[in-house]
Structure formats: structure tokens, C-alpha cells
Design a protein around this motif. Structure first.
Motif, PDB file in Angstrom:
ATOM      1  N   VAL A  26      51.171  34.769  34.969  1.00 58.56           N
ATOM      2  CA  VAL A  26      50.810  36.393  35.201  1.00 58.56           C
ATOM      3  C   VAL A  26      50.161  36.377  36.967  1.00 58.56           C
ATOM      4  O   VAL A  26      49.227  35.516  37.351  1.00 58.56           O
ATOM      5  CB  VAL A  26      50.335  37.529  34.097  1.00 58.56           C
ATOM      6  N   ARG A  27      51.172  36.675  37.484  1.00 57.62           N
ATOM      7  CA  ARG A  27      51.043  37.100  38.927  1.00 57.62           C
ATOM      8  C   ARG A  27      49.835  38.587  38.868  1.00 57.62           C
ATOM      9  O   ARG A  27      50.670  39.188  39.155  1.00 57.62           O
ATOM     10  CB  ARG A  27      51.972  37.340  40.242  1.00 57.62           C
ATOM     11  N   THR A  28      48.398  37.746  38.971  1.00 57.87           N
ATOM     12  CA  THR A  28      47.962  38.801  38.390  1.00 57.87           C
ATOM     13  C   THR A  28      47.893  39.664  40.015  1.00 57.87           C
ATOM     14  O   THR A  28      47.827  39.527  41.532  1.00 57.87           O
ATOM     15  CB  THR A  28      46.252  38.272  38.228  1.00 57.87           C
ATOM     16  N   PRO A  29      47.626  41.619  40.576  1.00 59.37           N
ATOM     17  CA  PRO A  29      47.694  42.156  41.284  1.00 59.37           C
ATOM     18  C   PRO A  29      46.201  41.409  42.559  1.00 59.37           C
ATOM     19  O   PRO A  29      45.322  41.529  41.932  1.00 59.37           O
ATOM     20  CB  PRO A  29      47.732  43.715  40.415  1.00 59.37           C
ATOM     21  N   LEU A  30      46.213  42.024  43.687  1.00 56.47           N
ATOM     22  CA  LEU A  30      45.013  42.009  44.208  1.00 56.47           C
ATOM     23  C   LEU A  30      44.622  43.396  44.032  1.00 56.47           C
ATOM     24  O   LEU A  30      45.495  44.645  44.536  1.00 56.47           O
ATOM     25  CB  LEU A  30      45.414  41.657  45.553  1.00 56.47           C
ATOM     26  N   LEU A  31      43.893  43.757  43.762  1.00 65.01           N
ATOM     27  CA  LEU A  31      43.471  45.554  43.406  1.00 65.01           C
ATOM     28  C   LEU A  31      42.313  46.292  44.890  1.00 65.01           C
ATOM     29  O   LEU A  31      41.340  45.118  44.965  1.00 65.01           O
ATOM     30  CB  LEU A  31      42.865  45.860  42.207  1.00 65.01           C
ATOM     31  N   PHE A  32      42.151  46.906  45.626  1.00 63.77           N
ATOM     32  CA  PHE A  32      41.884  47.344  46.446  1.00 63.77           C
ATOM     33  C   PHE A  32      40.728  48.035  45.820  1.00 63.77           C
ATOM     34  O   PHE A  32      41.263  48.905  44.916  1.00 63.77           O
ATOM     35  CB  PHE A  32      43.023  47.892  47.492  1.00 63.77           C
ATOM     36  N   SER A  33      39.282  48.353  46.506  1.00 68.25           N
ATOM     37  CA  SER A  33      38.455  48.878  45.101  1.00 68.25           C
ATOM     38  C   SER A  33      37.862  49.562  45.980  1.00 68.25           C
ATOM     39  O   SER A  33      36.787  48.972  46.758  1.00 68.25           O
ATOM     40  CB  SER A  33      37.045  48.636  44.496  1.00 68.25           C
ATOM     41  N   THR A 164      46.704  28.072  43.221  1.00 70.37           N
ATOM     42  CA  THR A 164      47.057  29.423  43.501  1.00 70.37           C
ATOM     43  C   THR A 164      46.519  30.547  43.275  1.00 70.37           C
ATOM     44  O   THR A 164      47.245  31.838  43.873  1.00 70.37           O
ATOM     45  CB  THR A 164      48.448  29.418  42.438  1.00 70.37           C
ATOM     46  N   VAL A 165      45.362  30.624  42.931  1.00 69.06           N
ATOM     47  CA  VAL A 165      44.601  32.535  42.711  1.00 69.06           C
ATOM     48  C   VAL A 165      44.216  32.129  44.504  1.00 69.06           C
ATOM     49  O   VAL A 165      44.749  33.407  45.080  1.00 69.06           O
ATOM     50  CB  VAL A 165      43.226  32.191  42.281  1.00 69.06           C
ATOM     51  N   GLY A 166      44.248  31.869  44.821  1.00 67.81           N
ATOM     52  CA  GLY A 166      43.300  31.300  46.647  1.00 67.81           C
ATOM     53  C   GLY A 166      45.254  31.630  46.717  1.00 67.81           C
ATOM     54  O   GLY A 166      45.346  32.650  48.522  1.00 67.81           O
ATOM     55  N   LEU A 167      45.868  31.057  47.194  1.00 64.07           N
ATOM     56  CA  LEU A 167      47.696  31.158  47.446  1.00 64.07           C
ATOM     57  C   LEU A 167      47.910  32.696  46.716  1.00 64.07           C
ATOM     58  O   LEU A 167      47.880  33.207  48.487  1.00 64.07           O
ATOM     59  CB  LEU A 167      48.472  29.677  46.981  1.00 64.07           C
ATOM     60  N   GLU A 168      47.439  32.959  46.468  1.00 64.22           N
ATOM     61  CA  GLU A 168      48.251  34.543  45.987  1.00 64.22           C
ATOM     62  C   GLU A 168      47.254  35.610  46.841  1.00 64.22           C
ATOM     63  O   GLU A 168      47.555  35.988  46.990  1.00 64.22           O
ATOM     64  CB  GLU A 168      48.581  34.502  44.257  1.00 64.22           C
ATOM     65  N   ILE A 169      46.164  35.299  47.243  1.00 63.29           N
ATOM     66  CA  ILE A 169      45.373  36.178  47.970  1.00 63.29           C
ATOM     67  C   ILE A 169      45.973  36.607  48.777  1.00 63.29           C
ATOM     68  O   ILE A 169      45.559  37.668  49.671  1.00 63.29           O
ATOM     69  CB  ILE A 169      44.297  36.153  47.608  1.00 63.29           C
ATOM     70  N   LEU A 170      46.025  35.569  49.561  1.00 60.97           N
ATOM     71  CA  LEU A 170      46.499  35.124  50.974  1.00 60.97           C
ATOM     72  C   LEU A 170      47.601  35.972  51.248  1.00 60.97           C
ATOM     73  O   LEU A 170      47.951  36.476  52.139  1.00 60.97           O
ATOM     74  CB  LEU A 170      46.479  33.873  51.317  1.00 60.97           C
ATOM     75  N   GLU A 175      50.791  40.599  53.297  1.00 60.51           N
ATOM     76  CA  GLU A 175      51.186  41.693  53.611  1.00 60.51           C
ATOM     77  C   GLU A 175      50.303  43.008  53.584  1.00 60.51           C
ATOM     78  O   GLU A 175      52.060  43.897  54.110  1.00 60.51           O
ATOM     79  CB  GLU A 175      52.064  42.412  51.976  1.00 60.51           C
ATOM     80  N   GLN A 176      49.270  43.106  53.446  1.00 60.86           N
ATOM     81  CA  GLN A 176      48.645  44.725  54.388  1.00 60.86           C
ATOM     82  C   GLN A 176      48.256  43.954  55.707  1.00 60.86           C
ATOM     83  O   GLN A 176      47.496  45.391  56.455  1.00 60.86           O
ATOM     84  CB  GLN A 176      47.479  44.843  53.055  1.00 60.86           C
TER      85      GLN A 176
END
Length: 330
Positions: A26-33, A164-170, A175-176
């Protein structure tokens, strides 16, 4: 020196792991809080690996390791030692790939983790973590059976998978139009923080990666100060069961000593408050070991500057009902 080490992983290994894992994890989302951002005076995101297959980031490294086992060696199976999250990751990856799996697991591990590991078809062998060394047990089992040993953190491909957690974060921040100033994640043996640092620092050298630990098990903090791997005085004593490694991994410390070098520690009461905060404010179920980075931010142990972009990795969500209720009612 760990007998499992063959070479330190590189950022290219993390990229290769991402290709192997595409379409499997699962490509877990990056959620703004907004809540955390207001509290911290920063731009705070959470990376909920609680939503990953098996409920933690551990599936990433386990699958990346197992999928590279030669077909001729798969029938002999795999063996691992784990308090539960690596166990589930290995068991689930083994099931997907048709490989028999055996896990050495502490008898005091949460019942939920043992049940889920067995549900994936793995054989579980219990041991007393206060008196026995799970890695030694796993090593002997692997040697006796001719199976492949899958270390929980000291392995090139396991670390690369966690990276890959770090890669997805970057990628998601890019994108933002953002880059992370701080990424905080849990540290037991150190595979997650080492992998994240490996992926991130090569692309964003100014990003601080922080290892977050339970109080009394702050072996990364002490090791960063001394420059050598320091051992924890005990192997039991915190309900952050996923983070009670005896010391940082040999391989992971080689990476994190240079690329991380910063740590924060929180006690069980502070972690319990973070578990409750995640449930009430973020609407997420997080296990104690998965909430130490969040607790570090909430308790002011994670130092962030005004307006900085901060990412908190929620690394696991496999928590027994009784423990979870205890955190909510403390």
C-alpha cells in the motif's frame, strides 16, 4: 559485527526496492494535520504506516528481501525473530510467495501479533526475551533447516525496503512544492530510520532525520553520543514492544551514525497520550511503538522551527484491545 551483513545498502537499492514493491504494498498517504500544525507552530504531516499491509512498515522490507530469494532455495523456507511486526511482514510475504515461514517470537509479545502471524500460515516458536536471544534462536533454526534467515533490520534488502517510506515522503511533498525539514520515526533496531535517511539525505541533505525511542531504551541516543553501539540495560520494561532491540543494528548504525545522529526519547505515559491523541484527533489506531515519534512532537522532545515542514511516521497499528483501551482511559 552481525553475521547477516554483506554490504551497506545505497540509495540505488532503495530505488530498486520501490520498483519491486510497486503494486504489492500500500502506498500509504501523506496526511496534513491542522491539529498538529497548530500545536507545533509548523507544517506537520503524518505518514500512517498503520495502513500498510500487516499494519506496519515491516512488510516493505520483508517482501523486498523474500522476493529475491532464488526459487531453488524457497522450499527450505525462511526463519526470522520478531516481537510481532517483522513477524507478520515475513509471514505475509512468505504466504504471497509460497515460502514456508518460521518465526521466533517473545512469549510476552501482544497476542494479536502472534495470532496474525499464525493466521498467515507461519510457525511460531516462543521464547523468553528476558533470558533468551531471539536472533540466536532464529540463526540456529535456519542452520538446522537450511532455511534463509531474514533479519529484522541488519540486512541490505530489508533496510532498502524500509527506505521506500522516505522515498514516498519526498515524492508526495514535492508534488506540493515542499521538501521536509524534519522526518521523525521510531527506532528499535534502526532499520526504518536508517532506510529513510538513506533515501532522503541523498536527495535532500538538509533534512533532519530523527530516531525516536522509548525512555530507558534510548540506545540510539547514547550510541550517537559515544560513536559506538551502546546496549540497553534491559530487554523488557516498556509497552513499546516493537522497539525493545538490545542495541542498534551493526549495519543500521553504520548508516544512521552519519545520516541521522539525532534522537528523542519518551516514556510510556507520554506514548499512551500520543496513542490517545492519534485516535481522537487523527482518527487513527496506532500501537505504542508506532506512536513514539508522535509523542516526541507532542511532548516537545522533537525540536522543530517555526513554519518548518515536519513529517511524523506512524510506524505500526498492531495493538491489543486491552492496551489500546488503557491508553484511551489513562
Amino acid at each position: 559485527m552481525s553475521p547477516y551483513i554483506h554490504r551497506l545498502p545505497t540509495p540505488a537499492d532503495v530505488d530498486a526496492a520501490a520498483r519491486r514493491l510497486a503494486g504489492v504494498i500500500v502506498r500509504t498517504p501523506l496526511l496534513f494535520s491542522p491539529e498538529l500544525s497548530a500545536l507545533a507552530g509548523a507544517r506537520v504531516f503524518v505518514k500512517p504506516e498503520t495502513l500498510q499491509l500487516t499494519g506496519s512498515f515491516k512488510f516493505r522490507g520483508a517482501y523486498n528481501r523474500l522476493v529475491q530469494i532464488p526459487e531453488t532455495a524457497r522450499a527450505a523456507g525462511v526463519v526470522a525473530s520478531s516481537s510481532g511486526n517483522h513477524a507478520q511482514g515475513v509471514a505475509a510475504a512468505a504466504k504471497l510467495l509460497g515460502i514456508p515461514a518460521t518465526i521466533a517470537m517473545p512469549t510476552d509479545a501482544p497476542a494479536l501479533k502472534r495470532e496474525r502471524t499464525e493466521a498467515y500460515g507461519a510457525e511460531v516458536i516462543g521464547f523468553d526475551r528476558a533470558k533468551e536471544d531471539g536472533e540466536d534462536i532464529a540463526s540456529v533454526l535456519a542452520g538446522t533447516r537450511g532455511a534463509t534467515l531474514v533479519p529484522p533490520y541488519d540486512d541490505t534488502e530489508v533496510i532498502a525496503g524500509q527506505g521506500t517510506v522516505g522515498l514516498e515522503i519526498l515524492e508526495d511533498l514535492a508534488e506540493q512544492g515542499l521538501t521536509p525539514d524534519v522526518i521523525a520515526a521510531a527506532a528499535g533496531g534502526g532499520g526504518l530510520v536508517a532506510g529513510i535517511a538513506l533515501a532522503v539525505k541523498s536527495r535532500s541533505p538538509s533534512t533532519r532525520v530523527v530516531a525516536c525511542e522509548p525512555a530507558g531504551f534510548d540506545d540510539h541516543a547514547r550510541s550517537f553520543r559515544s560513536g559506538v553501539r551502546e546496549r540497553n540495560p534491559a530487554t523488557v520494561g516498556s509497552f513499546c514492544d516493537a522497539l525493545l532491540a538490545p542495541h542498534p543494528g551493526a549495519m543500521t548504525f553504520e548508516i544512521s551514525r552519519d545520516l541521522v545522529g539525532e534522537a528523542a526519547a519518551v516514556d510510556d505515559d507520554e506514548v499512551a497520550r500520543a496513542v490517545a491523541f492519534a485516535f481522537r484527533e487523527l482518527k487513527l489506531v496506532v500501537e505504542p511503538g508506532g506512536a513514539v515519534a508522535l509523542a516526541s512532537l507532542l511532548e516537545g522532545r522533537l525540536h522543530v522551527g517555526a513554519g518548518e515542514t515536519v513529517v511524523i511516521v506512524l510506524s505500526g497499528g498492531n495493538v491489543d484491545t486491552e492496551t489500546f483501551i488503557g491508553c484511551l482511559t489513562a
